[in-house]
Design a protein around this motif. Structure first.
Motif, mmCIF file in Angstrom:
data_model
loop_
_atom_site.group_PDB
_atom_site.id
_atom_site.type_symbol
_atom_site.label_atom_id
_atom_site.label_comp_id
_atom_site.label_asym_id
_atom_site.label_seq_id
_atom_site.Cartn_x
_atom_site.Cartn_y
_atom_site.Cartn_z
ATOM 1 N N UNK A 143 -19.859 1.909 -45.526
ATOM 2 C CA UNK A 143 -19.950 2.845 -46.431
ATOM 3 C C UNK A 143 -21.176 3.942 -46.143
ATOM 4 N N UNK A 144 -20.858 5.255 -46.172
ATOM 5 C CA UNK A 144 -21.656 6.374 -45.938
ATOM 6 C C UNK A 144 -21.633 7.586 -46.623
ATOM 7 N N UNK A 145 -22.787 8.295 -46.463
ATOM 8 C CA UNK A 145 -22.835 9.406 -47.248
ATOM 9 C C UNK A 145 -22.687 10.675 -46.140
ATOM 10 N N UNK A 146 -22.072 11.812 -46.448
ATOM 11 C CA UNK A 146 -22.301 12.822 -45.560
ATOM 12 C C UNK A 146 -23.032 14.065 -46.084
ATOM 13 N N UNK A 147 -23.049 15.092 -45.418
ATOM 14 C CA UNK A 147 -23.577 16.471 -45.821
ATOM 15 C C UNK A 147 -22.693 16.946 -46.788
ATOM 16 N N UNK A 148 -21.492 16.935 -46.947
ATOM 17 C CA UNK A 148 -20.599 17.253 -48.016
ATOM 18 C C UNK A 148 -20.937 16.768 -49.155
#
Length: 274
Positions: A8-13
């Motif tokens: 699971x990850x979080x991006x700049x978008x």
């Protein structure tokens, strides 16, 4: 990628989307320029995403209220995106906005009127007994003998707010002061004129007129940007109303169902068995 936990990850978008949903436009640059704030937001989004995945595995999305909340959230995001795209399309040229703003300025002259104002100094002696009058009369004699009013006010006035400024009260419109004070100022005709002793609820005043400003109107250039922003907002609102209005006109609100729903919310909750 700004943050991750397993797969699971979080991006700049993701962060940009969250900022646009929750942060006012005027504060976004400040939020996005802080590494600490961005890191905190990324961590929050990551925790939310990980636990949301757990909730989905547990089947919580099947709960009717959860499903409705998810649908409402999706609808709102798409609704806002559609209207914001329309806002971007409503971008009249600067000349057109300026013409509209100028017409509003001329049509609504009262909103930009500035009343007549006066600027005065005063020396306040608290009280109205014989001792206070004696002190105030002595100060008045010194002023009339040519003493510097500002210096006398600084050393002797009992009004701490203005004493440090030489008794200067700045500009104020008629009616802003208590009536005896206001009347005394009105009676002073020329800059430098000094009143006699003026008694108010605050004590005894000696007043010196500094300046009079006639009634005027705020110049257009001073309010131009504000009016142009207001004009653009009005045009965008009209565009939004053109999109939402037809839907509202065709909508059918089932009032019987609404009444039953409201009545159900008012029914007392059942008492659980002990």
């Amino acid at each position: 990628m700004l943050a991750r936990e397993g797969k699971v990850y979080v991006t700049a978008t993701d962060v940009l989307a969250d900022v646009e949903q929750r942060v006012p436009p005027t504060a976004r640059a400040k939020v996005l320029s802080s590494p600490e704030t961005v890191s905190r937001m990324a961590a929050t989004l990551l925790v939310r995403r990980v636990l949301a995945a757990e909730a989905e595995k547990a089947g919580l999305q099947a709960d009717p209220k959860v499903a409705a909340a998810l649908q409402n959230a999706r609808d709102k995001i798409l609704f806002d995106a559609l209207l914001e795209r329309g806002d971007a399309d409503v971008q009249p040229g600067e000349r057109a906005l300026d013409d509209y703003a100028r017409s509003q300025y001329q049509a609504d002259a009262k909103s930009y009127a500035v009343p007549a104002q006066v600027r005065a100094r005063h020396i306040l002696v608290r009280g109205s007994d014989e001792q206070a009058r004696t002190k105030a009369q002595k100060l008045l004699q010194e002023v009339r003998a040519g003493a510097n009013f500002a210096e006398l006010a600084q050393k002797n006035s009992d009004d701490p707010g203005s004493a440090q400024k030489g008794g200067d009260l700045g500009f104020f419109a008629p009616g802003k002061m208590v009536k005896p004070f206001d009347d005394a100022v009105e009676a002073l005709k020329n800059p430098g004129d000094v009143s006699g002793l003026v008694e108010t609820e605050f004590g005894l005043h000696i007043i010196q007129l500094e300046e009079r400003r006639p009634a005027s109107k705020r110049p257009y250039e001073e309010v131009r940007e504000q009016l142009m922003a207001s004009a653009l907002k009005k045009l965008q609102l009209e565009h939004r109303q053109r999109r939402t209005g037809p839907v509202l006109e065709q909508a059918i609100i089932e009032q019987d169902a609404v009444a039953r729903f409201v009545a159900a919310q008012q029914e007392p909750a059942p008492i659980p068995n002990k």
